[in-house]
Design a protein around this motif. Structure first.
Motif, PDB file in Angstrom:
ATOM      1  N   ALA A 137       0.901  -1.218  -0.083  1.00  0.00           N
ATOM      2  CA  ALA A 137      -0.117   0.029   0.036  1.00  0.00           C
ATOM      3  C   ALA A 137       1.025   1.260   0.112  1.00  0.00           C
ATOM      4  O   ALA A 137       0.583   2.231  -0.755  1.00  0.00           O
ATOM      5  N   ARG A 138       1.853   1.221   0.956  1.00  0.00           N
ATOM      6  CA  ARG A 138       2.880   2.490   1.003  1.00  0.00           C
ATOM      7  C   ARG A 138       3.294   2.845  -0.397  1.00  0.00           C
ATOM      8  O   ARG A 138       3.473   4.031  -0.618  1.00  0.00           O
ATOM      9  N   GLU A 139       4.215   1.544  -0.985  1.00  0.00           N
ATOM     10  CA  GLU A 139       4.709   1.956  -2.246  1.00  0.00           C
ATOM     11  C   GLU A 139       3.897   1.852  -3.445  1.00  0.00           C
ATOM     12  O   GLU A 139       4.417   2.239  -4.506  1.00  0.00           O
ATOM     13  N   GLY A 140       2.505   1.474  -3.417  1.00  0.00           N
ATOM     14  CA  GLY A 140       1.711   1.669  -4.456  1.00  0.00           C
ATOM     15  C   GLY A 140       2.131   0.405  -5.507  1.00  0.00           C
ATOM     16  O   GLY A 140       2.318   0.531  -6.668  1.00  0.00           O
ATOM     17  N   ALA A 141       2.604  -0.591  -4.878  1.00  0.00           N
ATOM     18  CA  ALA A 141       3.021  -1.689  -5.676  1.00  0.00           C
ATOM     19  C   ALA A 141       1.812  -2.476  -6.536  1.00  0.00           C
ATOM     20  O   ALA A 141       0.996  -2.652  -6.067  1.00  0.00           O
ATOM     21  N   ASP A 142       2.172  -2.731  -7.786  1.00  0.00           N
ATOM     22  CA  ASP A 142       1.590  -3.361  -8.688  1.00  0.00           C
ATOM     23  C   ASP A 142       1.717  -4.801  -8.872  1.00  0.00           C
ATOM     24  O   ASP A 142       0.766  -5.509  -9.039  1.00  0.00           O
ATOM     25  N   ILE A 143       2.810  -5.154  -8.658  1.00  0.00           N
ATOM     26  CA  ILE A 143       3.530  -6.422  -8.773  1.00  0.00           C
ATOM     27  C   ILE A 143       4.246  -6.988  -7.481  1.00  0.00           C
ATOM     28  O   ILE A 143       5.171  -6.059  -7.144  1.00  0.00           O
ATOM     29  N   PHE A 144       3.848  -7.986  -6.827  1.00  0.00           N
ATOM     30  CA  PHE A 144       4.719  -8.734  -5.999  1.00  0.00           C
ATOM     31  C   PHE A 144       5.456  -9.735  -6.634  1.00  0.00           C
ATOM     32  O   PHE A 144       4.737 -10.658  -7.211  1.00  0.00           O
ATOM     33  N   ALA A 145       6.846 -10.133  -6.721  1.00  0.00           N
ATOM     34  CA  ALA A 145       7.380 -10.897  -7.406  1.00  0.00           C
ATOM     35  C   ALA A 145       8.736 -11.381  -6.286  1.00  0.00           C
ATOM     36  O   ALA A 145       9.257 -10.523  -5.699  1.00  0.00           O
ATOM     37  N   ILE A 146       8.811 -12.544  -6.662  1.00  0.00           N
ATOM     38  CA  ILE A 146      10.223 -13.254  -5.791  1.00  0.00           C
ATOM     39  C   ILE A 146      10.638 -14.668  -6.607  1.00  0.00           C
ATOM     40  O   ILE A 146       9.819 -14.961  -7.533  1.00  0.00           O
ATOM     41  N   GLY A 147      11.497 -15.137  -6.250  1.00  0.00           N
ATOM     42  CA  GLY A 147      11.965 -16.381  -6.801  1.00  0.00           C
ATOM     43  C   GLY A 147      10.902 -17.663  -6.555  1.00  0.00           C
ATOM     44  O   GLY A 147      10.276 -17.685  -5.691  1.00  0.00           O
ATOM     45  N   GLU A 148      10.789 -18.468  -7.581  1.00  0.00           N
ATOM     46  CA  GLU A 148      10.203 -19.499  -7.443  1.00  0.00           C
ATOM     47  C   GLU A 148      10.222 -20.587  -6.156  1.00  0.00           C
ATOM     48  O   GLU A 148       9.474 -21.476  -6.193  1.00  0.00           O
ATOM     49  N   ASP A 149      11.378 -20.491  -5.512  1.00  0.00           N
ATOM     50  CA  ASP A 149      11.445 -21.244  -4.572  1.00  0.00           C
ATOM     51  C   ASP A 149      10.422 -20.951  -3.520  1.00  0.00           C
ATOM     52  O   ASP A 149      10.102 -21.701  -2.516  1.00  0.00           O
ATOM     53  N   TRP A 150       9.692 -19.922  -3.591  1.00  0.00           N
ATOM     54  CA  TRP A 150       8.632 -19.491  -2.760  1.00  0.00           C
ATOM     55  C   TRP A 150       7.312 -19.806  -3.469  1.00  0.00           C
ATOM     56  O   TRP A 150       6.174 -19.137  -2.833  1.00  0.00           O
ATOM     57  N   VAL A 151       7.131 -20.289  -4.651  1.00  0.00           N
ATOM     58  CA  VAL A 151       5.873 -20.521  -5.272  1.00  0.00           C
ATOM     59  C   VAL A 151       4.574 -20.900  -4.333  1.00  0.00           C
ATOM     60  O   VAL A 151       4.785 -21.711  -3.510  1.00  0.00           O
ATOM     61  N   GLY A 152       3.908 -20.032  -4.689  1.00  0.00           N
ATOM     62  CA  GLY A 152       2.560 -20.387  -3.566  1.00  0.00           C
ATOM     63  C   GLY A 152       2.470 -19.554  -2.458  1.00  0.00           C
ATOM     64  O   GLY A 152       1.342 -19.315  -1.879  1.00  0.00           O
ATOM     65  N   LYS A 153       3.500 -19.683  -1.732  1.00  0.00           N
ATOM     66  CA  LYS A 153       3.756 -18.807  -0.563  1.00  0.00           C
ATOM     67  C   LYS A 153       2.834 -17.536  -0.291  1.00  0.00           C
ATOM     68  O   LYS A 153       2.519 -17.246   0.752  1.00  0.00           O
ATOM     69  N   PHE A 154       2.901 -16.581  -1.326  1.00  0.00           N
ATOM     70  CA  PHE A 154       2.246 -15.333  -1.054  1.00  0.00           C
ATOM     71  C   PHE A 154       1.110 -14.791  -2.031  1.00  0.00           C
ATOM     72  O   PHE A 154       0.839 -13.969  -2.409  1.00  0.00           O
ATOM     73  N   ASP A 155       0.717 -16.083  -2.578  1.00  0.00           N
ATOM     74  CA  ASP A 155      -0.713 -16.136  -3.546  1.00  0.00           C
ATOM     75  C   ASP A 155      -1.934 -15.303  -2.692  1.00  0.00           C
ATOM     76  O   ASP A 155      -2.484 -14.683  -3.104  1.00  0.00           O
ATOM     77  N   ASP A 156      -1.552 -15.278  -1.281  1.00  0.00           N
ATOM     78  CA  ASP A 156      -2.588 -14.526  -0.539  1.00  0.00           C
ATOM     79  C   ASP A 156      -2.875 -12.926  -0.845  1.00  0.00           C
ATOM     80  O   ASP A 156      -3.739 -12.346  -0.469  1.00  0.00           O
ATOM     81  N   LEU A 157      -1.505 -12.519  -1.303  1.00  0.00           N
ATOM     82  CA  LEU A 157      -1.492 -10.865  -1.616  1.00  0.00           C
ATOM     83  C   LEU A 157      -2.133 -10.879  -3.065  1.00  0.00           C
ATOM     84  O   LEU A 157      -2.274  -9.563  -3.392  1.00  0.00           O
ATOM     85  N   GLY A 158      -2.838 -11.838  -3.813  1.00  0.00           N
ATOM     86  CA  GLY A 158      -3.201 -11.710  -4.981  1.00  0.00           C
ATOM     87  C   GLY A 158      -4.509 -10.694  -5.137  1.00  0.00           C
ATOM     88  O   GLY A 158      -4.893 -10.222  -6.353  1.00  0.00           O
ATOM     89  N   ASP A 159      -5.006 -10.306  -3.874  1.00  0.00           N
ATOM     90  CA  ASP A 159      -6.219  -9.383  -3.849  1.00  0.00           C
ATOM     91  C   ASP A 159      -5.852  -7.873  -3.770  1.00  0.00           C
ATOM     92  O   ASP A 159      -6.664  -7.222  -4.212  1.00  0.00           O
ATOM     93  N   VAL A 160      -4.567  -7.541  -3.459  1.00  0.00           N
ATOM     94  CA  VAL A 160      -3.973  -6.221  -3.721  1.00  0.00           C
ATOM     95  C   VAL A 160      -2.993  -5.923  -4.782  1.00  0.00           C
ATOM     96  O   VAL A 160      -2.725  -4.572  -5.361  1.00  0.00           O
ATOM     97  N   CYS A 161      -2.335  -6.920  -5.210  1.00  0.00           N
ATOM     98  CA  CYS A 161      -1.450  -6.898  -6.455  1.00  0.00           C
ATOM     99  C   CYS A 161      -1.188  -8.081  -7.416  1.00  0.00           C
ATOM    100  O   CYS A 161      -1.769  -9.149  -6.871  1.00  0.00           O
ATOM    101  N   ASP A 162      -0.661  -8.013  -8.182  1.00  0.00           N
ATOM    102  CA  ASP A 162      -0.228  -9.529  -8.941  1.00  0.00           C
ATOM    103  C   ASP A 162       0.898 -10.003  -8.221  1.00  0.00           C
ATOM    104  O   ASP A 162       1.904  -9.372  -7.652  1.00  0.00           O
ATOM    105  N   VAL A 163       0.738 -11.400  -8.265  1.00  0.00           N
ATOM    106  CA  VAL A 163       1.757 -11.998  -7.638  1.00  0.00           C
ATOM    107  C   VAL A 163       2.396 -12.928  -8.747  1.00  0.00           C
ATOM    108  O   VAL A 163       1.846 -13.751  -9.452  1.00  0.00           O
ATOM    109  N   VAL A 164       3.786 -12.775  -8.743  1.00  0.00           N
ATOM    110  CA  VAL A 164       4.743 -13.420  -9.776  1.00  0.00           C
ATOM    111  C   VAL A 164       5.879 -14.095  -9.201  1.00  0.00           C
ATOM    112  O   VAL A 164       6.494 -13.581  -8.409  1.00  0.00           O
ATOM    113  N   TYR A 165       5.990 -15.446  -9.579  1.00  0.00           N
ATOM    114  CA  TYR A 165       7.337 -16.176  -9.161  1.00  0.00           C
ATOM    115  C   TYR A 165       8.151 -16.300 -10.153  1.00  0.00           C
ATOM    116  O   TYR A 165       7.843 -16.776 -11.301  1.00  0.00           O
ATOM    117  N   VAL A 166       9.573 -16.049 -10.075  1.00  0.00           N
ATOM    118  CA  VAL A 166      10.344 -16.073 -11.439  1.00  0.00           C
ATOM    119  C   VAL A 166      11.346 -17.060 -11.082  1.00  0.00           C
ATOM    120  O   VAL A 166      11.775 -17.523  -9.899  1.00  0.00           O
TER     121      VAL A 166
END
Ligand code: C2G
Length: 129
Positions: A82-111
């Protein structure tokens, strides 16, 4: 303006971290990074070789990174987004699925992670020298 947000320890900074941050910066126009504090790392069961101040300064110095802030708890991400006005949360795929709950406030991408390099591997190499 598309803002991307990510988090990490970034200890013994290496090319896997460079690849990750470059990939995330390419997802948008601005990249902000939460660097784990030493105290938070202890709660993750990790102990970084480099203190928070050094790790944060290295990440801040990169051309791909626009700002750095401390990550001191698991549950600060929504407020950060919210503070940063982030449109995308992204992180390495070792975390895949762990942050899907953020999907209601931004896109969630695992790379994809960079193969064959990690801070743990580097620590083992250093210990064997
Ligand atoms: N990474 C990567 N390739 C590697 C090593 C790391 O892409 N060979 C990525 C990780 O997937 C992560 C970032 O680099 O997205 C930082 O990795 P760490 O410093 O190990 O961070 P971590 O301990 O995963 O902390 O709240 C989330 C945590 O703070 C993430």
């Amino acid at each position: 303006m598309t803002t991307v947000i990510t988090y990490g320890t970034f200890d013994l900074f290496h090319v896997g971290h460079v690849n990750l941050l470059r990939r995330l910066r390419d997802l948008g126009d601005r990249l902000v990074v939460g660097v784990s504090t030493d105290e938070f790392n202890a709660s993750k069961g990790k102990s970084a070789v480099m203190p928070y101040g050094h790790r944060a300064e290295i990440v801040r110095s990169l051309r791909y990174v626009d700002d750095v802030f401390p990550e001191s708890s698991w549950d600060q991400k929504r407020a950060d987004i919210a503070r940063e006005g982030a449109d995308i949360f992204a992180i390495g795929e070792d975390w895949v699925g762990k942050f899907d709950d953020l999907g209601d406030v931004c896109d969630v991408v695992y790379v994809p992670r960079t193969r064959d390099i990690s801070t743990t591997d580097l620590k083992q190499v250093l210990q064997s020298m």
